[in-house]
Design a protein around this motif. Structure first.
Motif, PDB file in Angstrom:
ATOM      1  N   ASP A 345     -59.979  32.356  70.154  1.00 45.36           N
ATOM      2  CA  ASP A 345     -58.552  32.710  69.547  1.00 45.36           C
ATOM      3  C   ASP A 345     -57.715  32.405  68.673  1.00 45.36           C
ATOM      4  N   PRO A 346     -56.287  33.431  68.511  1.00 47.59           N
ATOM      5  CA  PRO A 346     -55.839  32.780  67.293  1.00 47.59           C
ATOM      6  C   PRO A 346     -55.880  31.372  67.168  1.00 47.59           C
ATOM      7  N   ASP A 347     -55.280  30.403  68.101  1.00 48.60           N
ATOM      8  CA  ASP A 347     -55.452  28.853  67.966  1.00 48.60           C
ATOM      9  C   ASP A 347     -56.258  28.100  67.693  1.00 48.60           C
ATOM     10  N   ALA A 348     -58.341  28.513  67.990  1.00 45.44           N
ATOM     11  CA  ALA A 348     -58.356  28.077  67.232  1.00 45.44           C
ATOM     12  C   ALA A 348     -59.103  28.412  66.330  1.00 45.44           C
ATOM     13  N   LEU A 349     -58.633  29.800  65.096  1.00 50.03           N
ATOM     14  CA  LEU A 349     -58.430  30.392  64.007  1.00 50.03           C
ATOM     15  C   LEU A 349     -57.328  29.573  63.166  1.00 50.03           C
ATOM     16  N   ARG A 350     -56.682  29.390  63.840  1.00 52.61           N
ATOM     17  CA  ARG A 350     -55.429  28.292  62.886  1.00 52.61           C
ATOM     18  C   ARG A 350     -56.021  26.926  63.065  1.00 52.61           C
ATOM     19  N   ASN A 351     -56.255  26.362  63.334  1.00 51.48           N
ATOM     20  CA  ASN A 351     -57.141  25.201  63.988  1.00 51.48           C
ATOM     21  C   ASN A 351     -58.262  24.684  62.312  1.00 51.48           C
ATOM     22  N   PHE A 352     -58.861  26.163  62.808  1.00 51.87           N
ATOM     23  CA  PHE A 352     -59.865  25.969  61.442  1.00 51.87           C
ATOM     24  C   PHE A 352     -59.149  26.304  60.058  1.00 51.87           C
ATOM     25  N   GLU A 353     -58.419  26.774  59.863  1.00 53.43           N
ATOM     26  CA  GLU A 353     -57.939  27.566  58.267  1.00 53.43           C
ATOM     27  C   GLU A 353     -56.877  25.670  58.174  1.00 53.43           C
ATOM     28  N   GLY A 354     -56.557  25.145  59.323  1.00 53.40           N
ATOM     29  CA  GLY A 354     -55.260  24.214  58.549  1.00 53.40           C
ATOM     30  C   GLY A 354     -56.256  23.202  58.079  1.00 53.40           C
ATOM     31  N   LEU A 355     -57.601  23.266  58.715  1.00 49.58           N
ATOM     32  CA  LEU A 355     -58.760  21.870  58.720  1.00 49.58           C
ATOM     33  C   LEU A 355     -59.514  21.993  56.469  1.00 49.58           C
ATOM     34  N   GLN A 356     -59.292  23.612  56.023  1.00 52.10           N
ATOM     35  CA  GLN A 356     -59.715  24.030  55.193  1.00 52.10           C
ATOM     36  C   GLN A 356     -59.249  23.846  53.827  1.00 52.10           C
ATOM     37  N   PRO A 357     -59.932  23.125  52.609  1.00 50.24           N
ATOM     38  CA  PRO A 357     -58.727  22.844  51.477  1.00 50.24           C
ATOM     39  C   PRO A 357     -58.675  24.306  51.018  1.00 50.24           C
ATOM     40  N   VAL A 358     -57.557  24.369  49.708  1.00 54.66           N
ATOM     41  CA  VAL A 358     -57.708  24.908  49.271  1.00 54.66           C
ATOM     42  C   VAL A 358     -58.887  25.698  47.947  1.00 54.66           C
ATOM     43  N   GLY A 359     -59.223  26.861  48.347  1.00 55.41           N
ATOM     44  CA  GLY A 359     -60.001  27.578  47.027  1.00 55.41           C
ATOM     45  C   GLY A 359     -61.806  27.413  48.112  1.00 55.41           C
ATOM     46  N   GLU A 360     -60.937  27.146  48.745  1.00 58.52           N
ATOM     47  CA  GLU A 360     -63.372  27.301  50.057  1.00 58.52           C
ATOM     48  C   GLU A 360     -63.310  28.696  50.233  1.00 58.52           C
ATOM     49  N   GLN A 361     -64.543  28.997  50.255  1.00 54.96           N
ATOM     50  CA  GLN A 361     -64.502  30.404  50.536  1.00 54.96           C
ATOM     51  C   GLN A 361     -65.337  30.124  51.852  1.00 54.96           C
ATOM     52  N   VAL A 362     -64.588  30.888  52.911  1.00 52.95           N
ATOM     53  CA  VAL A 362     -64.900  31.077  53.783  1.00 52.95           C
ATOM     54  C   VAL A 362     -65.608  32.435  54.748  1.00 52.95           C
ATOM     55  N   THR A 363     -66.265  32.258  55.120  1.00 55.88           N
ATOM     56  CA  THR A 363     -67.450  33.547  55.729  1.00 55.88           C
ATOM     57  C   THR A 363     -66.826  33.784  57.082  1.00 55.88           C
ATOM     58  N   LEU A 364     -66.226  34.802  57.238  1.00 53.96           N
ATOM     59  CA  LEU A 364     -66.025  35.767  58.928  1.00 53.96           C
ATOM     60  C   LEU A 364     -66.720  36.491  59.408  1.00 53.96           C
ATOM     61  N   ASP A 365     -66.896  36.603  60.639  1.00 55.46           N
ATOM     62  CA  ASP A 365     -67.968  37.434  61.160  1.00 55.46           C
ATOM     63  C   ASP A 365     -66.709  38.035  62.084  1.00 55.46           C
ATOM     64  N   VAL A 366     -66.954  39.479  61.352  1.00 54.77           N
ATOM     65  CA  VAL A 366     -65.477  40.068  62.094  1.00 54.77           C
ATOM     66  C   VAL A 366     -66.454  41.539  63.159  1.00 54.77           C
ATOM     67  N   ARG A 367     -65.884  41.570  64.607  1.00 49.63           N
ATOM     68  CA  ARG A 367     -66.023  42.805  64.582  1.00 49.63           C
ATOM     69  C   ARG A 367     -64.634  43.674  64.003  1.00 49.63           C
ATOM     70  N   ARG A 368     -65.584  44.939  63.647  1.00 47.65           N
ATOM     71  CA  ARG A 368     -64.634  45.700  62.927  1.00 47.65           C
ATOM     72  C   ARG A 368     -65.595  47.550  64.051  1.00 47.65           C
ATOM     73  N   LYS A 369     -64.600  47.752  65.166  1.00 44.21           N
ATOM     74  CA  LYS A 369     -65.162  48.873  65.911  1.00 44.21           C
ATOM     75  C   LYS A 369     -66.088  48.414  66.509  1.00 44.21           C
ATOM     76  N   ALA A 370     -66.771  49.381  66.000  1.00 43.02           N
ATOM     77  CA  ALA A 370     -68.798  48.903  67.200  1.00 43.02           C
ATOM     78  C   ALA A 370     -69.442  48.244  65.622  1.00 43.02           C
ATOM     79  N   ARG A 371     -68.907  47.823  64.935  1.00 46.24           N
ATOM     80  CA  ARG A 371     -69.834  47.501  63.873  1.00 46.24           C
ATOM     81  C   ARG A 371     -69.057  45.949  63.605  1.00 46.24           C
ATOM     82  N   SER A 372     -70.533  45.312  63.008  1.00 52.39           N
ATOM     83  CA  SER A 372     -70.403  43.896  62.828  1.00 52.39           C
ATOM     84  C   SER A 372     -70.165  43.721  60.887  1.00 52.39           C
ATOM     85  N   LEU A 373     -69.673  42.555  60.866  1.00 47.81           N
ATOM     86  CA  LEU A 373     -69.272  42.440  59.462  1.00 47.81           C
ATOM     87  C   LEU A 373     -69.425  40.872  59.237  1.00 47.81           C
ATOM     88  N   GLN A 374     -69.838  41.005  58.040  1.00 49.74           N
ATOM     89  CA  GLN A 374     -69.217  39.310  57.337  1.00 49.74           C
ATOM     90  C   GLN A 374     -68.411  39.443  55.964  1.00 49.74           C
TER      91      GLN A 374
END
Length: 478
Positions: A345-374
């Motif tokens: 949920d958004p709370d989990a994303l905000r919690n993750f985001e707030g613990l990361q330093p500036v410049g970090e490269q974050v890999t997101l697993d995304v669902r875009r309609k029927a497709r899975s993206l990274q």
């Protein structure tokens, strides 16, 4: 007998005899009973003692390890000067009768851990030193020395102090990737101000989050007793390495009701990251941001987006020139994990985001309609505060900041009015420090970035939706 077997036997014996120790402590703290004449002679009481050896081997003990640990754990004493008035917070009567105000000194106790003996750095909790005018620490050898404030981060509850003293001993910091559920741990601190105390237990969980009102969360959970006054103390492994900073215990009747085996500590990896930032950035923490606003994925929304599982954070806005925009994130994308960490949920994303330093490269697993993206998203610096006059002249004199994470964990959204200059245009329109702005006539927003985006085109009339003291109202900014 192996070292592991010796340690396990020691902890088992400690658990078995812990009730006797607790009873002795309770009896020592209670006022002595009045003596009464004996009705008849009483046989002398017999006392039991642990054997000196077991199966021909000396009884195992944590004492050698603790002899290295306890000199690095200090007691923290704070003083805060506050002025009280019989008229409470009423500003008119306080100004009319200033002579009735009195100064009172609030004192509190906590714990801290020496992590750098050469520089004199001591880690503790933000809530231990929050608002303090004076801070001093008592070392294990009885010396009390003043401490200077380096910086703190309320959203992770980490603070850093510095002392100047000879003969300091620091704890070695553990490698966090070795900590597992079931590992034995020992908590050292100053509960209830009675003096340095050691308790033991196991790691009950790691990566614990979702606790309301406790800011950004990635806690170690343990059943070692952590009570008021333990805050800021050390959680160590059986090698005497610092694995966490004790911060909270859970009890439905309140923290002063005592510990029920649900205690939490800040992982040393996170605490070390915050400490390094406080040293490098003049006492403040700069966080990274993805550059999106999100909402929860409901079953109805999941059907509309063609997604099977109703979990994740749905992107509702992508800020221009943000890392998310550069990576190609789109409105309607559903983020289901970040760096392999599940996002429900958004709370989990905000919690993750707030613990990361500036410049970090974050890999997101995304669902875009029927497709899975990274997608790989670079985190950019979050602004800590914005001057209202830079957004709109009608907000001149007010400073806006991100909401504390502990308020967000309690379900709040919007931005905080951090300060308002007396006699300013914002003050004249009724804004006060501490107000929470949850919407404007341009729409709702989740955070500072969303608030700022609403002023891309200045509205002809500016109305802010304010929450003050739990009550919402609309304020027309003139």
């Amino acid at each position: 007998m192996s070292n592991a077997a010796k340690t396990l036997l020691a902890l088992t014996l400690a658990a078995a005899f812990g009730g006797f120790a607790a009873t002795a402590l309770r009896d020592g703290l209670q006022p002595p009973a009045q003596a009464a004449p004996a009705a008849s002679p009483v046989a002398p009481a017999t006392t039991g003692a642990l054997p000196a050896v077991v199966d021909g081997q000396p009884l195992p003990s944590l004492a050698p390890m603790l002899s290295r640990v306890t000199p690095a754990v200090v007691s923290v004493h704070t003083k805060q000067r506050v002025r009280t008035s019989p008229f409470g917070n009423d500003p008119i009567f306080r100004r009319m009768f200033p002579e009735l105000s009195q100064e009172r000194i609030n004192e509190s106790l906590g714990s801290g851990v020496i992590v750098d003996a050469r520089q004199g750095y001591i880690l503790t909790n933000h809530h231990v030193i929050e608002g303090a005018d004076e801070v001093a620490v008592t070392l294990s050898d009885g010396r009390t020395v003043p401490a200077s404030f380096v910086g703190s981060d309320p959203d992770t509850d980490v603070a850093l102090m510095q002392v100047s003293a000879d003969g300091l001993q620091a704890l070695r910091l553990a490698s966090m990737d070795r900590l597992q559920v079931g590992d034995f741990v020992v908590a050292v601190g100053n509960p209830f101000g009675i003096g340095q105390t050691v308790t033991s237990g196991i790691v009950s969980a790691v990566g614990r989050s979702g606790l309301r009102g406790l800011g950004y969360q990635n806690f170690i959970q343990t059943d070692a007793s952590i009570n008021p006054g333990n805050s800021g103390g050390a959680l160590v492994n059986l090698d005497g390495e610092l694995v966490g900073i004790n911060t909270a215990s859970f009890n439905p009747r309140g923290s002063m009701a005592g510990n029920i085996g649900l205690s939490f500590a800040i992982p040393i990896g996170l605490a070390r990251n915050i400490m390094d930032q406080l040293i490098a950035n003049d006492g403040v923490v700069i966080r990274g941001a993805l550059g999106v606003e999100t909402q929860a994925l409901t079953p109805q929304l999941a059907d509309g987006l063609g997604i099977d599982e109703a979990r994740g954070a749905v992107v509702t806005r992508v800020f221009r020139d943000s890392g998310a925009a550069q990576a190609g994130l789109q409105v309607g994308d559903v983020i289901v994990s970040a760096n392999g960490e599940r996002i429900d949920d958004p709370d989990a994303l905000r919690n993750f985001e707030g613990l990361q330093p500036v410049g970090e490269q974050v890999t997101l697993d995304v669902r875009r309609k029927a497709r899975s993206l990274q997608l790989t998203v670079p985190l950019q610096a979050q602004p800590r505060a914005i001057a209202g006059g830079d957004l709109d002249d009608r907000l001149d004199g007010a400073t806006f900041a991100e909401l504390p994470a502990r308020l967000r964990q309690s379900g709040a959204n919007g931005v905080l009015v951090e300060s308002v200059e007396e006699g300013s245009r914002a003050a004249g329109s009724g804004l006060r420090a501490g107000d929470v702005v949850v919407a404007a006539n341009s729409g709702r927003f989740d955070d500072l970035a969303g608030f700022r985006t609403g002023f891309t085109q200045a509205p002809a009339q500016l109305v802010l939706r304010i929450v003050r003291g739990g009550r919402p109202y609309n304020a027309l900014m003139r």
